[in-house]
Structures are given as C-alpha cells and as structure tokens.
Design an enzyme around this catalytic site. Structure first.
Site, PDB file in Angstrom:
ATOM      1  N   CYS A  35      46.967  38.708  18.429  1.00 14.47           N
ATOM      2  CA  CYS A  35      47.137  38.871  19.836  1.00 14.47           C
ATOM      3  C   CYS A  35      48.614  39.807  20.083  1.00 14.47           C
ATOM      4  O   CYS A  35      48.650  40.197  21.351  1.00 14.47           O
ATOM      5  CB  CYS A  35      47.264  37.536  20.613  1.00 14.47           C
ATOM      6  SG  CYS A  35      48.503  36.550  20.037  1.00 14.47           S
ATOM      7  N   CYS A 104      48.517  29.599  19.964  1.00 11.56           N
ATOM      8  CA  CYS A 104      49.603  29.705  20.764  1.00 11.56           C
ATOM      9  C   CYS A 104      50.598  28.659  20.410  1.00 11.56           C
ATOM     10  O   CYS A 104      51.955  28.879  20.486  1.00 11.56           O
ATOM     11  CB  CYS A 104      49.213  29.681  22.268  1.00 11.56           C
ATOM     12  SG  CYS A 104      47.970  30.673  22.793  1.00 11.56           S
TER      13      CYS A 104
HETATM   14 FE1  FES Z   1      48.364  34.947  21.299  1.00  8.05          FE
HETATM   15 FE2  FES Z   1      48.289  33.035  22.881  1.00  8.05          FE
HETATM   16  S1  FES Z   1      46.815  34.639  22.958  1.00  8.05           S
HETATM   17  S2  FES Z   1      49.812  33.555  21.524  1.00  8.05           S
END
Ligand code: FES
Length: 141
Positions: A35, A104
């Site tokens: 991400c 996360c």
């Molecule tokens: Fe990557 Fe939350 S989507 S840390």
C-alpha cells in the site's frame, strides 16, 4: 453496521500523540510495500519506562488509528510491556479492524519494536535477537 468501529473513527479523526520527539531515544520506521504506507514512532525512555511517544504516519485511516492507539497503549509503560504489544492487541483495543485492514495494525507493532531496537543499539544494551527477528532486517512488513 459501519465498517469501522467508533474507536477507529475517533482515533482516526482525533489521533493522539501525533508529532515528533526531538532527540528521541529510539526511532522506528516501517513501511508496507503493497500500500506504500509509512509509520514512524519516536520514543523517549527514562529508566526503562516509555515516558513519551509520538508518531508520524503517512497512510490510511486504519494505520493512523492503529498508531494512535498503539502510542496510548505503551505510554508510561516499561519497555518489556511495550514489547509484548501485538498487532492483535492494537486491533482489539480499537474494537476490531476489518480483516483486510489488519496489516495496518502490524505496522504499529513493528514500528514500536524497531524503535526499541534502535534504543538498545544506540545504548549498547544487549537484547534477545529472537524478539526482534522480524524487524532486524528489511524495511518492509
Ligand atoms: Fe496500508 Fe492501511 S492500507 S497501512
């Protein structure tokens, strides 16, 4: 039912302990390659107690809420207790995260561990390598 708990929303909208600590005793930074989110945790340590903690997170709402909750969980605690904080404990303290957002909370666990490792290394404190095996090398979790 909303996707996120009230606690997640609260810590996302009003994050605790945001910022940096000048001359921090330990700094831990982690990123997630998928991400692209990054979390940095700063620790002030006095007599093995985490007397202050701040964070900077460039990431999603769950990462910000996880950082905020994690800093609240370790503030004022001995290092030994901070090392026991798992990503599951952070997620539980937030009344849960959606399954696809659990990574996360992993950032928070790893950033804390990395900051403590940084403190140990800077001060020549011997440490159990096994405890830090997953954060010792590499920048991504
Ligand atoms: Fe990557 Fe939350 S989507 S840390």
């Amino acid at each position: 039912m909303s996707l996120y708990s009230e606690k997640v929303m609260d810590h996302f909208l009003n994050p605790r302990n945001v910022g940096i600590i000048e001359n921090a005793d330990g700094i831990g930074e982690v990123g997630n390659a998928k991400c692209g989110d990054i979390m940095k945790i700063y620790l002030k340590i006095d007599d093995d107690i985490i007397s202050d903690v701040k964070f900077e997170t460039y990431g999603c709402g769950s990462a910000i809420a996880s950082s905020s909750m994690a800093t609240e969980l370790i503030k004022g605690k001995p290092i030994s207790e901070a090392l026991e904080i798992t990503n599951k404990a952070v997620a539980e303290a937030l009344d849960g995260l959606p399954a696809y957002k659990m990574h996360c909370s992993v950032l928070a666990e790893e950033a804390i561990k990395r900051a403590i490792l940084d403190y140990y290394k800077k001060n020549g404190v011997p440490y159990d390598e096994e405890t830090f095996a997953n954060v010792e090398n590499g920048d991504e979790v």
